[in-house]
Write a protein that holds these residues in place. Structure first.
Motif, PDB file in Angstrom:
ATOM      1  N   SER A 161      14.654 -10.146 -31.330  1.00  0.00           N
ATOM      2  CA  SER A 161      13.876 -10.471 -32.528  1.00  0.00           C
ATOM      3  C   SER A 161      13.413 -11.921 -32.559  1.00  0.00           C
ATOM      4  O   SER A 161      12.652 -12.322 -33.448  1.00  0.00           O
ATOM      5  CB  SER A 161      14.714 -10.191 -33.781  1.00  0.00           C
ATOM      6  OG  SER A 161      15.870 -11.002 -33.804  1.00  0.00           O
ATOM      7  N   LEU A 185       3.685  -7.027 -32.916  1.00  0.00           N
ATOM      8  CA  LEU A 185       4.135  -6.606 -34.239  1.00  0.00           C
ATOM      9  C   LEU A 185       5.284  -7.474 -34.736  1.00  0.00           C
ATOM     10  O   LEU A 185       5.503  -7.596 -35.944  1.00  0.00           O
ATOM     11  CB  LEU A 185       4.569  -5.138 -34.217  1.00  0.00           C
ATOM     12  CG  LEU A 185       3.496  -4.103 -33.874  1.00  0.00           C
ATOM     13  CD1 LEU A 185       4.073  -2.698 -33.962  1.00  0.00           C
ATOM     14  CD2 LEU A 185       2.277  -4.233 -34.780  1.00  0.00           C
ATOM     15  N   CYS A 186       6.034  -8.063 -33.800  1.00  0.00           N
ATOM     16  CA  CYS A 186       7.196  -8.872 -34.171  1.00  0.00           C
ATOM     17  C   CYS A 186       6.873 -10.344 -34.343  1.00  0.00           C
ATOM     18  O   CYS A 186       7.666 -11.082 -34.938  1.00  0.00           O
ATOM     19  CB  CYS A 186       8.292  -8.719 -33.116  1.00  0.00           C
ATOM     20  SG  CYS A 186       8.906  -7.026 -32.911  1.00  0.00           S
ATOM     21  N   TYR A 197       3.007  -6.905 -39.200  1.00  0.00           N
ATOM     22  CA  TYR A 197       3.928  -5.887 -39.702  1.00  0.00           C
ATOM     23  C   TYR A 197       5.303  -6.540 -39.897  1.00  0.00           C
ATOM     24  O   TYR A 197       6.139  -6.533 -38.992  1.00  0.00           O
ATOM     25  CB  TYR A 197       4.023  -4.707 -38.735  1.00  0.00           C
ATOM     26  CG  TYR A 197       4.698  -3.499 -39.346  1.00  0.00           C
ATOM     27  CD1 TYR A 197       4.209  -2.926 -40.509  1.00  0.00           C
ATOM     28  CD2 TYR A 197       5.839  -2.953 -38.764  1.00  0.00           C
ATOM     29  CE1 TYR A 197       4.826  -1.835 -41.085  1.00  0.00           C
ATOM     30  CE2 TYR A 197       6.458  -1.845 -39.325  1.00  0.00           C
ATOM     31  CZ  TYR A 197       5.945  -1.306 -40.485  1.00  0.00           C
ATOM     32  OH  TYR A 197       6.562  -0.206 -41.059  1.00  0.00           O
ATOM     33  N   ALA A 200       8.730  -5.114 -38.773  1.00  0.00           N
ATOM     34  CA  ALA A 200       9.115  -5.050 -37.362  1.00  0.00           C
ATOM     35  C   ALA A 200      10.137  -6.133 -37.069  1.00  0.00           C
ATOM     36  O   ALA A 200       9.877  -7.318 -37.279  1.00  0.00           O
ATOM     37  CB  ALA A 200       7.896  -5.204 -36.467  1.00  0.00           C
ATOM     38  N   GLY A 203      11.738  -5.387 -30.442  1.00  0.00           N
ATOM     39  CA  GLY A 203      11.101  -4.364 -29.622  1.00  0.00           C
ATOM     40  C   GLY A 203      10.777  -4.879 -28.243  1.00  0.00           C
ATOM     41  O   GLY A 203      11.163  -5.986 -27.860  1.00  0.00           O
ATOM     42  N   THR A 217       9.482  -0.220 -30.822  1.00  0.00           N
ATOM     43  CA  THR A 217       9.556  -1.113 -31.978  1.00  0.00           C
ATOM     44  C   THR A 217      10.657  -0.650 -32.921  1.00  0.00           C
ATOM     45  O   THR A 217      10.732   0.528 -33.275  1.00  0.00           O
ATOM     46  CB  THR A 217       8.229  -1.149 -32.756  1.00  0.00           C
ATOM     47  OG1 THR A 217       7.141  -1.365 -31.846  1.00  0.00           O
ATOM     48  CG2 THR A 217       8.245  -2.255 -33.797  1.00  0.00           C
ATOM     49  N   ALA A 219      12.257  -1.290 -36.668  1.00  0.00           N
ATOM     50  CA  ALA A 219      11.841  -1.840 -37.954  1.00  0.00           C
ATOM     51  C   ALA A 219      12.845  -1.473 -39.033  1.00  0.00           C
ATOM     52  O   ALA A 219      13.508  -0.431 -38.970  1.00  0.00           O
ATOM     53  CB  ALA A 219      10.447  -1.319 -38.325  1.00  0.00           C
ATOM     54  N   LYS A 243       2.818   0.819 -35.013  1.00  0.00           N
ATOM     55  CA  LYS A 243       2.880   0.443 -36.424  1.00  0.00           C
ATOM     56  C   LYS A 243       2.608   1.649 -37.326  1.00  0.00           C
ATOM     57  O   LYS A 243       3.304   1.853 -38.334  1.00  0.00           O
ATOM     58  CB  LYS A 243       1.862  -0.667 -36.696  1.00  0.00           C
ATOM     59  CG  LYS A 243       1.720  -1.076 -38.143  1.00  0.00           C
ATOM     60  CD  LYS A 243       0.649  -2.164 -38.288  1.00  0.00           C
ATOM     61  CE  LYS A 243       0.372  -2.498 -39.738  1.00  0.00           C
ATOM     62  NZ  LYS A 243      -0.689  -3.546 -39.870  1.00  0.00           N
TER      63      LYS A 243
END
Length: 451
Positions: A161, A185-186, A197, A200, A203, A217, A219, A243
């Protein structure tokens, strides 16, 4: 837009959406999620990893060297894991494999053994990096199972992360250097971006010409945990696909903790006859960690329940398995457990407990007697203080040895039992897609094509 994809509830194991989830595809670098999990289960973060010539060079010519390592460089396991998960360094995958198992082939054996433990029956690995190999493939369903186990590991989540990490100095970077995560997305912070997003957490991305774009991913939203997998995706679109699956899962479903809602089999004075014996309902309880997932608009009472026999491997105090379904699809399971103090048929009190004090004393006395039998016997009246002390010392040593052996056996059995329970729970998840016959057909079709 991707050929295959899935979104799974991490806590119930329920599949919320799936497309071609049992077909095999090349995984590319999402393979590194499994590599990281195995490393974390077997190594210390501060261990030193030495990059061998094999680790540096056993990669495809055009696959790059994201952290510019050369043979002889040394980094910690932690730095290697950040390099593995944030920038997908293939050399780090090789070096970690050698450090963990002694060689890359030995590590690959560990990978495939882990697949069996996780209940994955549709996948096979040949290297720790995900680089091209015709015999390296994974299904979306199996990749979700791998991700489910991986993101239950707090350290893996913490590393994966991170958006940046400072790597220690190496030969070609004597001052160290900073790497940045590649999973859009992260890391995207612009709310106007299609890749924004905030739910998230972690991933991994992947890409090969044969594999296309692949993506996993993880979340979290409103205390719910989902994982999505994209296989054979399209450039840039694969982030949008991942997503979209997560948004659908969070928007359209809700979790129920079974113990908070289930009253059948656990209340009242009804006698319930099971393979493990006859029980009063009030003597039983629901596994407090069990969760089921239902679509919005449905209630807990809408779920169908079946009371079934226990799997071959299950918790010691389990007496039955409750399986929940909705519209003929499995949405979760829960163990029916005997409360503390309730006797279960087939219980063997000696199976995983140390000997009682009486048994230990008797055994110790036998050991002491056998030991003393080798000594010349004297009349009782001539026993000296020294003789008494020696006898007491022998008894104490015998008791200590028995206690140590008993503790060791107990620990090993407990460790084996807990591992077996985890394996069985993961094996049960394999059935939740309700599509095993279709998988067999598709897998055979895939194998015939390869021939």
């Amino acid at each position: 837009m991707a050929e295959a994809g899935i979104v799974m509830d991490m806590d119930s194991g329920a599949i919320l959406y799936g497309q071609n989830i049992h077909l095999p595809y090349y995984p590319a670098s999402i393979t590194k999620i499994l590599t990281a999990l195995i490393v974390l289960e077997n190594c210390n973060l501060q261990d030193t990893v030495t990059f061998s010539t094999t680790a540096v060079n056993q990669v495809e010519a055009d696959s790059g060297n994201k952290i510019s390592v050369v043979a002889g460089d040394e980094l910690s396991v932690e730095d290697c894991l950040y390099s593995l998960l944030l920038v997908s360094c293939n050399q780090a995958a090789n070096a970690l494999a050698e450090h963990t198992a002694g060689s890359i082939p030995a590590f690959v054996d560990m990978m495939n053994e882990k697949l069996v433990e996780l209940g994955c029956q549709e996948s096979h690995f040949e290297n720790p990096s995900g680089l091209n190999n015709d015999n390296q493939y994974v299904s979306a369903y199996d990749m979700a199972l791998i991700a489910q186990a991986a993101y239950d590991n707090d350290t893996l989540v913490e590393i994966s992360s991170s958006t940046t990490h400072k790597i220690a100095p190496t030969t070609q970077n004597p001052d160290g250097f900073t790497i940045r995560g590649e999973h859009r997305l992260c890391v995207t912070e612009d709310p106007s971006s299609p890749y924004y997003y905030p739910e998230a957490v972690a991933g991994k991305t992947g890409y090969l010409i044969k594999a296309g774009n692949t993506l996993v991913t993880y979340a979290v939203k409103d205390n719910r945990r989902l994982v999505s997998v994209i296989l054979k995706g399209q450039p840039r679109q694969y982030f949008v696909d991942g997503k979209a699956l997560l948004e659908f899962g969070f928007r359209s479903f809700q979790d129920y903790t079974v113990a908070d809602y289930e009253s059948r089999y656990v209340t009242g004075n009804e006698t319930i006859n099971l393979d493990k014996g006859s029980f009063q309902a009030s003597d039983l309880m629901i596994d407090p960690d069990s969760v089921i997932t239902l679509p919005n608009g449905a209630t807990f009472e809408d779920a169908d329940i079946s009371l079934g026999a226990l799997p071959e491997i299950s918790p010691d105090n389990a007496v039955a398995l409750l399986t929940y379904s909705y519209n003929d699809r499995t949405i979760g399971t829960a163990y029916l457990l005997a409360k503390d103090g309730v006797t279960i048929d087939g219980d063997d009190p000696d199976t995983e407990t140390a000997p009682s004090d009486t048994d230990a004393s008797n055994t110790a006395a036998s050991v002491a007697t056998a030991s003393n039998a080798e000594k010349p016997q004297r009349p009782h009246k001539n026993i000296s203080v020294a003789g008494v002390l020696i006898t007491m010392l022998i008894v104490l040593l015998a008791l200590g040895m028995i206690g140590l052996v008993s503790w060791f056996i107990y620990s090993k059995k407990k460790e084996a039992r807990l591992l077996a329970e985890r394996r069985e729970r993961r094996r049960q998840r394999l059935k939740r897609s309700g599509d095993e016959e279709e998988f067999e057909r598709l897998l055979n079709e895939y194998k015939n094509k390869k021939k």
